[in-house]
Design a protein around this motif. Structure first.
Motif, mmCIF file in Angstrom:
data_model
loop_
_atom_site.group_PDB
_atom_site.id
_atom_site.type_symbol
_atom_site.label_atom_id
_atom_site.label_comp_id
_atom_site.label_asym_id
_atom_site.label_seq_id
_atom_site.Cartn_x
_atom_site.Cartn_y
_atom_site.Cartn_z
ATOM 1 N N LEU A 39 -3.345 -11.135 15.742
ATOM 2 C CA LEU A 39 -2.139 -10.296 15.824
ATOM 3 C C LEU A 39 -0.953 -10.983 15.151
ATOM 4 O O LEU A 39 -0.150 -10.335 14.476
ATOM 5 C CB LEU A 39 -1.782 -9.991 17.278
ATOM 6 N N VAL A 40 -0.848 -12.289 15.338
ATOM 7 C CA VAL A 40 0.224 -13.048 14.685
ATOM 8 C C VAL A 40 0.062 -12.943 13.172
ATOM 9 O O VAL A 40 1.005 -12.598 12.454
ATOM 10 C CB VAL A 40 0.226 -14.525 15.131
ATOM 11 N N GLY A 41 -1.143 -13.235 12.679
ATOM 12 C CA GLY A 41 -1.392 -13.214 11.235
ATOM 13 C C GLY A 41 -1.164 -11.850 10.600
ATOM 14 O O GLY A 41 -0.497 -11.737 9.569
ATOM 15 N N VAL A 42 -1.690 -10.815 11.230
ATOM 16 C CA VAL A 42 -1.532 -9.455 10.683
ATOM 17 C C VAL A 42 -0.071 -9.022 10.716
ATOM 18 O O VAL A 42 0.438 -8.425 9.761
ATOM 19 C CB VAL A 42 -2.435 -8.451 11.437
ATOM 20 N N SER A 43 0.628 -9.346 11.792
ATOM 21 C CA SER A 43 2.027 -8.916 11.893
ATOM 22 C C SER A 43 2.913 -9.647 10.892
ATOM 23 O O SER A 43 3.950 -9.120 10.490
ATOM 24 C CB SER A 43 2.558 -9.087 13.317
ATOM 25 N N MET A 44 2.488 -10.853 10.457
ATOM 26 C CA MET A 44 3.253 -11.574 9.431
ATOM 27 C C MET A 44 3.253 -10.817 8.107
ATOM 28 O O MET A 44 4.153 -11.004 7.288
ATOM 29 C CB MET A 44 2.695 -12.981 9.231
ATOM 30 N N VAL A 45 2.273 -9.974 7.899
ATOM 31 C CA VAL A 45 2.204 -9.144 6.687
ATOM 32 C C VAL A 45 2.777 -7.755 6.964
ATOM 33 O O VAL A 45 3.565 -7.224 6.175
ATOM 34 C CB VAL A 45 0.752 -9.038 6.177
ATOM 35 N N ALA A 46 2.412 -7.188 8.111
ATOM 36 C CA ALA A 46 2.802 -5.812 8.452
ATOM 37 C C ALA A 46 4.312 -5.633 8.569
ATOM 38 O O ALA A 46 4.823 -4.537 8.308
ATOM 39 C CB ALA A 46 2.125 -5.374 9.747
#
Length: 160
Positions: A39-46
């Motif tokens: 979730l951290v990784g995806v939200s860094m892009v999203a």
């Protein structure tokens, strides 16, 4: 590569860079938080979906090439522009904090991704010499926009 002030700089707002940052964060955090690290990784892009919102607000169009054109124009005019990327604001972070406390702790991982992304962006802008080219809050934007060029004005001036 982007030329700002006569110096060639690689842009931190590049999707590839944020994907690498998000993947690295997820890998580092995975041993501690398991799948929630994703979730951290995806939200860094999203988080950067707000650039599309900003582009639509400025032009009433929605094209990927236009989003990048407006970003490049903003980078070329950091000395005069103020941007408002809604998910990069303290208010957005506060909403995520409240959601983490009141709805689900998973929102805390999204908040962590947003905050990490924002830190990387601020370091990049500071290295360029313009740490306040993007408003850090919605309130700040409405206080400062009258004395700066908005992204909408920049888009109109350059026929985007």
């Amino acid at each position: 590569m982007m030329s700002v002030g006569g110096i060639i700089k690689k842009t931190m707002s590049d999707v590839k860079t944020h994907v690498i940052q998000g993947a690295a964060a997820a890998v580092v955090l995975y041993p501690f938080f398991g799948g929630d690290a994703l979730l951290v990784g995806v939200s860094m892009v999203a988080i950067d979906v707000d650039h599309a919102i900003e582009y639509y607000h400025a032009t009433r169009k929605l094209t990927l090439s236009g989003i990048y054109q407006l970003r490049d124009l903003g980078l070329a005019h950091l000395d005069e522009v103020i941007g408002l990327n809604i998910f990069h604001t303290l208010e957005s972070h506060f909403v995520l904090f409240l959601l983490a406390k009141l709805v689900s702790p998973k929102f805390g991982f999204v908040l962590a991704g947003f905050a990490l992304h924002h830190v990387f962006d601020q370091i990049y802008l500071a290295r360029l010499g313009y740490p306040f080219a993007r408003a850090l809050s919605i309130v700040e934007y409405f206080v400062r926009y009258r004395h700066r060029t908005t992204m909408k004005q920049l888009a109109n001036r350059n026929s985007l």
